[in-house]
Design a protein around this motif. Sequence first.
Motif, PDB file in Angstrom:
ATOM      1  N   LEU A 181       4.682  53.643  48.522  1.00 18.93           N
ATOM      2  CA  LEU A 181       3.660  53.221  47.416  1.00 18.93           C
ATOM      3  C   LEU A 181       3.149  51.766  47.640  1.00 18.93           C
ATOM      4  CD1 LEU A 181       5.533  54.401  44.082  1.00 18.93           C
ATOM      5  CD2 LEU A 181       4.154  55.652  45.974  1.00 18.93           C
ATOM      6  N   GLU A 182       3.991  50.956  48.228  1.00 18.94           N
ATOM      7  CA  GLU A 182       3.403  49.479  48.410  1.00 18.94           C
ATOM      8  C   GLU A 182       2.896  49.052  49.384  1.00 18.94           C
ATOM      9  OE1 GLU A 182       7.581  49.825  46.412  1.00 18.94           O
ATOM     10  OE2 GLU A 182       6.797  50.787  47.986  1.00 18.94           O
ATOM     11  N   ALA A 183       2.520  50.208  50.223  1.00 16.88           N
ATOM     12  CA  ALA A 183       1.423  50.053  51.395  1.00 16.88           C
ATOM     13  C   ALA A 183       0.063  49.728  51.049  1.00 16.88           C
ATOM     14  CB  ALA A 183       1.669  51.231  52.271  1.00 16.88           C
ATOM     15  N   TYR A 184      -0.231  50.346  49.483  1.00 18.32           N
ATOM     16  CA  TYR A 184      -1.590  50.407  48.956  1.00 18.32           C
ATOM     17  C   TYR A 184      -1.666  49.148  48.196  1.00 18.32           C
ATOM     18  CZ  TYR A 184      -1.730  54.964  50.582  1.00 18.32           C
ATOM     19  OH  TYR A 184      -1.963  56.060  51.376  1.00 18.32           O
ATOM     20  N   ALA A 185      -0.526  48.462  47.808  1.00 17.14           N
ATOM     21  CA  ALA A 185      -0.637  47.463  46.689  1.00 17.14           C
ATOM     22  C   ALA A 185      -1.803  45.966  47.232  1.00 17.14           C
ATOM     23  CB  ALA A 185       0.714  46.611  46.537  1.00 17.14           C
ATOM     24  N   ALA A 186      -1.556  45.804  48.485  1.00 12.23           N
ATOM     25  CA  ALA A 186      -2.637  44.670  48.870  1.00 12.23           C
ATOM     26  C   ALA A 186      -4.212  45.362  49.096  1.00 12.23           C
ATOM     27  CB  ALA A 186      -2.240  43.934  50.282  1.00 12.23           C
ATOM     28  N   ARG A 187      -4.246  46.373  49.337  1.00  9.02           N
ATOM     29  CA  ARG A 187      -5.505  47.084  49.608  1.00  9.02           C
ATOM     30  C   ARG A 187      -6.131  46.980  48.377  1.00  9.02           C
ATOM     31  NH1 ARG A 187      -5.807  45.642  53.045  1.00  9.02           N
ATOM     32  NH2 ARG A 187      -5.193  47.067  54.874  1.00  9.02           N
ATOM     33  N   LEU A 188      -5.591  47.291  47.102  1.00  4.03           N
ATOM     34  CA  LEU A 188      -5.987  47.433  45.926  1.00  4.03           C
ATOM     35  C   LEU A 188      -5.910  46.227  45.004  1.00  4.03           C
ATOM     36  CD1 LEU A 188      -4.741  51.104  45.198  1.00  4.03           C
ATOM     37  CD2 LEU A 188      -6.903  50.363  45.887  1.00  4.03           C
ATOM     38  N   SER A 189      -5.422  45.318  45.557  1.00  7.50           N
ATOM     39  CA  SER A 189      -5.198  44.071  44.571  1.00  7.50           C
ATOM     40  C   SER A 189      -6.126  43.263  44.172  1.00  7.50           C
ATOM     41  CB  SER A 189      -4.019  43.006  45.540  1.00  7.50           C
ATOM     42  OG  SER A 189      -4.785  42.508  46.836  1.00  7.50           O
ATOM     43  N   ALA A 235      -5.878  54.707  58.644  1.00  9.04           N
ATOM     44  CA  ALA A 235      -4.956  53.925  58.143  1.00  9.04           C
ATOM     45  C   ALA A 235      -5.447  52.423  57.466  1.00  9.04           C
ATOM     46  CB  ALA A 235      -3.750  53.783  59.135  1.00  9.04           C
ATOM     47  N   SER A 236      -6.650  52.335  57.780  1.00  9.33           N
ATOM     48  CA  SER A 236      -7.200  50.855  57.120  1.00  9.33           C
ATOM     49  C   SER A 236      -7.071  50.748  55.752  1.00  9.33           C
ATOM     50  CB  SER A 236      -8.782  50.867  57.815  1.00  9.33           C
ATOM     51  OG  SER A 236      -8.846  50.734  59.184  1.00  9.33           O
ATOM     52  N   PHE A 237      -7.181  52.130  54.897  1.00  9.37           N
ATOM     53  CA  PHE A 237      -6.936  52.145  53.525  1.00  9.37           C
ATOM     54  C   PHE A 237      -5.757  51.625  52.754  1.00  9.37           C
ATOM     55  CE2 PHE A 237     -10.529  54.670  54.777  1.00  9.37           C
ATOM     56  CZ  PHE A 237     -11.743  54.102  53.890  1.00  9.37           C
ATOM     57  N   GLY A 238      -4.702  51.271  53.869  1.00 12.13           N
ATOM     58  CA  GLY A 238      -3.541  51.020  53.463  1.00 12.13           C
ATOM     59  C   GLY A 238      -2.819  50.016  54.585  1.00 12.13           C
ATOM     60  N   ASP A 239      -1.510  49.543  54.213  1.00 14.31           N
ATOM     61  CA  ASP A 239      -0.936  48.744  54.990  1.00 14.31           C
ATOM     62  C   ASP A 239       0.440  49.243  55.406  1.00 14.31           C
ATOM     63  OD1 ASP A 239      -2.721  46.145  55.249  1.00 14.31           O
ATOM     64  OD2 ASP A 239      -2.405  46.113  53.188  1.00 14.31           O
ATOM     65  N   TYR A 240       0.405  50.188  56.318  1.00 16.03           N
ATOM     66  CA  TYR A 240       1.254  51.015  56.738  1.00 16.03           C
ATOM     67  C   TYR A 240       1.454  50.991  58.430  1.00 16.03           C
ATOM     68  CZ  TYR A 240      -1.614  55.067  56.406  1.00 16.03           C
ATOM     69  OH  TYR A 240      -2.835  55.721  56.573  1.00 16.03           O
ATOM     70  N   GLY A 241       0.636  50.402  59.100  1.00 14.34           N
ATOM     71  CA  GLY A 241       0.838  50.383  60.537  1.00 14.34           C
ATOM     72  C   GLY A 241      -0.062  51.590  61.167  1.00 14.34           C
ATOM     73  N   PRO A 242      -0.054  51.683  62.273  1.00 14.81           N
ATOM     74  CA  PRO A 242      -0.929  52.502  63.103  1.00 14.81           C
ATOM     75  C   PRO A 242      -0.308  54.318  62.631  1.00 14.81           C
ATOM     76  CG  PRO A 242      -0.212  51.211  64.609  1.00 14.81           C
ATOM     77  CD  PRO A 242       0.311  50.806  63.404  1.00 14.81           C
ATOM     78  N   GLN A 243      -1.417  55.130  62.451  1.00 11.30           N
ATOM     79  CA  GLN A 243      -0.870  56.460  62.288  1.00 11.30           C
ATOM     80  C   GLN A 243      -1.166  57.391  63.321  1.00 11.30           C
ATOM     81  OE1 GLN A 243      -2.576  57.541  58.327  1.00 11.30           O
ATOM     82  NE2 GLN A 243      -1.368  59.493  58.321  1.00 11.30           N
ATOM     83  N   SER A 244      -0.325  58.213  63.409  1.00  8.41           N
ATOM     84  CA  SER A 244      -0.708  59.555  64.686  1.00  8.41           C
ATOM     85  C   SER A 244      -1.828  59.987  64.506  1.00  8.41           C
ATOM     86  CB  SER A 244       0.525  60.425  64.910  1.00  8.41           C
ATOM     87  OG  SER A 244       0.482  61.477  65.846  1.00  8.41           O
ATOM     88  N   GLY A 245      -2.762  60.153  65.515  1.00 11.99           N
ATOM     89  CA  GLY A 245      -3.966  61.021  65.376  1.00 11.99           C
ATOM     90  C   GLY A 245      -4.933  60.154  65.040  1.00 11.99           C
ATOM     91  N   ILE A 268     -11.868  46.752  62.029  1.00 12.33           N
ATOM     92  CA  ILE A 268     -12.099  45.870  60.778  1.00 12.33           C
ATOM     93  C   ILE A 268     -10.934  45.374  60.443  1.00 12.33           C
ATOM     94  CG2 ILE A 268     -11.779  47.804  59.269  1.00 12.33           C
ATOM     95  CD1 ILE A 268     -14.160  46.722  57.318  1.00 12.33           C
ATOM     96  N   ASP A 269     -11.035  44.133  59.990  1.00 10.54           N
ATOM     97  CA  ASP A 269      -9.845  43.472  59.698  1.00 10.54           C
ATOM     98  C   ASP A 269      -9.353  43.755  58.243  1.00 10.54           C
ATOM     99  OD1 ASP A 269     -11.155  41.412  57.954  1.00 10.54           O
ATOM    100  OD2 ASP A 269     -11.367  39.999  59.747  1.00 10.54           O
ATOM    101  N   ASP A 270      -8.291  43.342  57.534  1.00 10.13           N
ATOM    102  CA  ASP A 270      -7.863  43.577  56.290  1.00 10.13           C
ATOM    103  C   ASP A 270      -8.613  42.863  55.239  1.00 10.13           C
ATOM    104  OD1 ASP A 270      -5.818  45.016  57.482  1.00 10.13           O
ATOM    105  OD2 ASP A 270      -4.161  43.362  56.880  1.00 10.13           O
ATOM    106  N   ALA A 271      -8.872  41.739  55.539  1.00 11.08           N
ATOM    107  CA  ALA A 271      -9.844  40.991  54.509  1.00 11.08           C
ATOM    108  C   ALA A 271     -11.334  41.445  54.380  1.00 11.08           C
ATOM    109  CB  ALA A 271     -10.322  39.318  54.758  1.00 11.08           C
ATOM    110  N   GLU A 272     -11.765  42.307  55.277  1.00 10.44           N
ATOM    111  CA  GLU A 272     -13.135  42.753  55.255  1.00 10.44           C
ATOM    112  C   GLU A 272     -12.948  44.289  54.590  1.00 10.44           C
ATOM    113  OE1 GLU A 272     -15.557  41.452  59.397  1.00 10.44           O
ATOM    114  OE2 GLU A 272     -13.696  42.796  59.484  1.00 10.44           O
ATOM    115  N   MET A 273     -11.793  44.795  54.889  1.00 14.41           N
ATOM    116  CA  MET A 273     -11.404  45.981  54.155  1.00 14.41           C
ATOM    117  C   MET A 273     -11.312  45.878  52.777  1.00 14.41           C
ATOM    118  SD  MET A 273     -11.221  49.285  55.532  1.00 14.41           S
ATOM    119  CE  MET A 273     -10.896  50.701  54.674  1.00 14.41           C
TER     120      MET A 273
END
Length: 250
Positions: free
Chosen positions: A87-95, A213-223, A229-234
């Motif tokens: 859950l916490e992987a979306y906190a910053a992106r939606l903050s 995976a740019s829509f969260g903060d949980y690192g690279p995702q297989s496939g 794009i960086d986090d601030a731009e996202m």
Amino acid sequence: MPSLTLLRRRLLRLLAALLTLVLLAAAGLVVWSRTGVMDAETAPWRGVQEDPRIAEERADVALVLRPSEPEPAGTGLLFYPGAKVELEAYAARLSGLVTELGVTVVIVDPPLNLSLFDRRAPERFTSIAPELETWLVGGHSMGGVRACELAEESDALVLLASYCAGDLTTSQVPVLSLSGSEDGLSTPEKIAEHREALPGSAEMVEIAGASHASFGDYGPQSGDGTPTIDDAEMDAAIEDAVAELLGTMP
């Protein structure tokens, strides 16, 4: 011809075998759902926790992010996470929705880390903030599929790198669909293919350089693809798109 006793024995053996298969499948699903869970990156989550503009609370069914100084009649976002993403992987992106738009974000904690398995009514989560008058429902990836199922019970639908399995073409609910040009899972082709399931008025926004995976903060995702794009731009892209959606709502 087999006797009734023999038939009963065979039937009981068959039922026992079927029950064993069901139990094994259920156990396998539980093990799979708990294996390879994608943890939230530490720094973005800590940034949310230390932000004085955000009141963070972990309820028994969700992670709640509130503006420290909420508006009397605000807006809430009921958000379903992607499969096996913490859950916490979306906190910053939606903050940014919390700090800049005054939105209360309720991130659902689904059973088995799979949002599609969460059949609880939206009221189970919106009751956490009963003072809110308007509720958006949204989700990332698999979470977006679950959000689609609840669109008609909400004031708007927000999809992040996701698409609907059902038909919403006749719905009057405002829809915002955000996708990434570099997404290797919910690819631009898949998003376009499923566009016909959404209302004609749906706002489709492809974020240049964004991966799944740019829509969260949980690192690279297989496939997945490689983001440019960086986090601030996202963060800014999501915030701006949601702000525009809110601006069109009554």
